[in-house]
Scaffold this motif. Sequence first.
Motif, PDB file in Angstrom:
ATOM      1  N   TYR A   7       0.834  -1.197   0.000  1.00 39.84           N
ATOM      2  CA  TYR A   7       0.000   0.000   0.000  1.00 39.84           C
ATOM      3  C   TYR A   7       0.876   1.258   0.000  1.00 39.84           C
ATOM      4  N   ARG A  11       0.507   4.114   6.190  1.00 39.25           N
ATOM      5  CA  ARG A  11      -0.397   3.614   7.241  1.00 39.25           C
ATOM      6  C   ARG A  11      -0.574   4.620   8.359  1.00 39.25           C
ATOM      7  N   GLY A  49     -10.817  -4.054   0.720  1.00 38.48           N
ATOM      8  CA  GLY A  49      -9.947  -2.897   0.965  1.00 38.48           C
ATOM      9  C   GLY A  49     -10.738  -1.783   1.612  1.00 38.48           C
ATOM     10  N   GLY A  51     -10.416   0.089   4.258  1.00 35.57           N
ATOM     11  CA  GLY A  51      -9.796   1.284   4.830  1.00 35.57           C
ATOM     12  C   GLY A  51     -10.546   1.730   6.066  1.00 35.57           C
ATOM     13  N   ASP A  73      -9.741  -5.793   5.073  1.00 38.08           N
ATOM     14  CA  ASP A  73      -8.562  -4.964   4.800  1.00 38.08           C
ATOM     15  C   ASP A  73      -7.363  -5.644   5.440  1.00 38.08           C
ATOM     16  N   MET A  74      -6.205  -5.471   4.821  1.00 41.39           N
ATOM     17  CA  MET A  74      -5.016  -6.106   5.385  1.00 41.39           C
ATOM     18  C   MET A  74      -4.397  -5.260   6.495  1.00 41.39           C
ATOM     19  N   GLY A  99      -7.322  -9.198   6.709  1.00 46.34           N
ATOM     20  CA  GLY A  99      -6.732 -10.231   5.854  1.00 46.34           C
ATOM     21  C   GLY A  99      -6.442  -9.699   4.469  1.00 46.34           C
ATOM     22  N   ASP A 100      -5.774 -10.533   3.698  1.00 40.19           N
ATOM     23  CA  ASP A 100      -5.406 -10.196   2.329  1.00 40.19           C
ATOM     24  C   ASP A 100      -6.523 -10.658   1.395  1.00 40.19           C
ATOM     25  N   ALA A 101      -7.020  -9.722   0.582  1.00 44.78           N
ATOM     26  CA  ALA A 101      -8.135 -10.030  -0.329  1.00 44.78           C
ATOM     27  C   ALA A 101      -7.809 -11.205  -1.251  1.00 44.78           C
ATOM     28  N   ARG A 116     -13.344   0.207  -3.784  1.00 44.94           N
ATOM     29  CA  ARG A 116     -12.991   1.507  -4.380  1.00 44.94           C
ATOM     30  C   ARG A 116     -11.516   1.766  -4.094  1.00 44.94           C
ATOM     31  N   TRP A 117     -10.800   2.180  -5.116  1.00 46.70           N
ATOM     32  CA  TRP A 117      -9.358   2.434  -5.010  1.00 46.70           C
ATOM     33  C   TRP A 117      -8.657   1.254  -4.344  1.00 46.70           C
TER      34      TRP A 117
HETATM   35  C1  LIG Z   1      -6.978   3.805  -1.003  1.00 48.95           C
HETATM   36  S1  LIG Z   1      -7.548   2.800   0.319  1.00 48.95           S
HETATM   37  C2  LIG Z   1      -9.275   2.805  -0.063  1.00 48.95           C
HETATM   38  C3  LIG Z   1     -10.128   2.587   1.127  1.00 48.95           C
HETATM   39  C4  LIG Z   1     -11.630   2.515   0.852  1.00 48.95           C
HETATM   40  N1  LIG Z   1     -11.937   1.512  -0.142  1.00 48.95           N
HETATM   41  C5  LIG Z   1     -12.192   3.860   0.442  1.00 48.95           C
HETATM   42  O1  LIG Z   1     -12.605   4.004  -0.709  1.00 48.95           O
HETATM   43  O2  LIG Z   1     -12.204   4.770   1.277  1.00 48.95           O
HETATM   44  C6  LIG Z   1      -7.074   1.144  -0.101  1.00 48.95           C
HETATM   45  C7  LIG Z   1      -7.188   0.144   1.030  1.00 48.95           C
HETATM   46  O3  LIG Z   1      -6.960  -1.168   0.460  1.00 48.95           O
HETATM   47  C8  LIG Z   1      -6.235  -1.929   1.407  1.00 48.95           C
HETATM   48  N2  LIG Z   1      -5.547  -3.014   0.691  1.00 48.95           N
HETATM   49  C9  LIG Z   1      -4.530  -2.907  -0.203  1.00 48.95           C
HETATM   50  N3  LIG Z   1      -4.174  -4.132  -0.656  1.00 48.95           N
HETATM   51  C10 LIG Z   1      -4.989  -5.031  -0.027  1.00 48.95           C
HETATM   52  C11 LIG Z   1      -5.116  -6.449  -0.070  1.00 48.95           C
HETATM   53  N4  LIG Z   1      -4.319  -7.205  -0.848  1.00 48.95           N
HETATM   54  N5  LIG Z   1      -6.054  -7.037   0.704  1.00 48.95           N
HETATM   55  C12 LIG Z   1      -6.866  -6.292   1.515  1.00 48.95           C
HETATM   56  N6  LIG Z   1      -6.783  -4.945   1.597  1.00 48.95           N
HETATM   57  C13 LIG Z   1      -5.859  -4.313   0.833  1.00 48.95           C
HETATM   58  C14 LIG Z   1      -5.296  -0.924   2.044  1.00 48.95           C
HETATM   59  O4  LIG Z   1      -4.847  -1.393   3.306  1.00 48.95           O
HETATM   60  C15 LIG Z   1      -6.162   0.323   2.134  1.00 48.95           C
HETATM   61  O5  LIG Z   1      -6.817   0.418   3.390  1.00 48.95           O
END
Ligand SMILES: C[S@@+](CC[C@H](N)C(=O)[O-])C[C@H]1O[C@@H](n2cnc3c(N)ncnc32)[C@H](O)[C@@H]1O
Length: 277
Positions: A7, A11, A49, A51, A73-74, A99-101, A116-117
């Motif tokens: 990411y 953090r 993800g 966040g 979210d990880m 966890g990891d998606a 999203r994002w």
């Molecule tokens: C830009 S933030 C977007 C947060 C939320 N979706 C929003 O729109 O407000 C991206 C999030 O994806 C999470 N993330 C990134 N890679 C990931 C993965 N492999 N598995 C789970 N979460 C992940 C990050 O930790 C981060 O919190």
Amino acid sequence: MSSSDTYVLGRSESETRRLILQHQIYAPLTRRFFEAAGIGAGMKVLDVGSGAGDVALLAAELVGPSGQVVGIDMNPTILETARSRATSAGWTNVTFLTGDARELALDTDFDAVVGRWVLMHIPDPVATLHHLVTHLRIGGIAAFHENDFTYPPTVFPPTDLSRQIQRWSIPPHGTPGRETRMGTQLLKTYLAAGLPEPQLIVEAVAGGGPDWPGYEYLAETLRSLMPALKGATGIDPAEIGIDTLAARLRDDVVGRQGIMMLPIMFGAWSRKPAHAP
Ligand SMILES: C[S@@+](CC[C@H](N)C(=O)[O-])C[C@H]1O[C@@H](n2cnc3c(N)ncnc32)[C@H](O)[C@@H]1O
């Protein structure tokens, strides 16, 4: 944090605050996108993800008390914020898992998987989407809302400052840590993941005037990106003047009664076919 954590925005607590500000600006777009995609009352939704939880909370409003939302979210720390926000909002049907998606074992009867994002931050979006679809029932919806930084923030009419901001906002293609063109790659990604050709929606936020929150949002995004930008481009953080950037940008736009458009959002959705994984 594990070594597979990619990411790029970091953090920090300021990154958590940035995500919440970002949602204040983008919530109407994501709501319109989810409604167009068919997310509605009573559905069981997986938010990838999560966040600080904004998309999960938006999904909760759409599915209502008879629905259910699971966010993953990880980053365990940011999920504490997400959980407390869900509790404060009174939702008892919204849960968050760390966890990891790409790996997490979850139910396989979700009506929708959304994010999203997030695909932009995962090194292999095709494999990730392919895996996420296994959590959907047949006919379930995959809906992802992503940017393409080929179309950076733009001020009309442009100035030296706005051109500089564009330069800082476009990480060179191939910068490790994120797919800067994810928005325009969604169709290709869906097809490669075995989904039908998605429907697409494209929208951008624009604003102007002294009270528009876009100036702070842009400056805070560059602040979170600073370490990665420095590594990828060698840019000197002092050149950006991050602490005064929002104020300078506001003066620049308001002084000319200009407007500013933030990066374009691309939404894609399709339904899991009977032959999918
Ligand atoms: C830009 S933030 C977007 C947060 C939320 N979706 C929003 O729109 O407000 C991206 C999030 O994806 C999470 N993330 C990134 N890679 C990931 C993965 N492999 N598995 C789970 N979460 C992940 C990050 O930790 C981060 O919190």
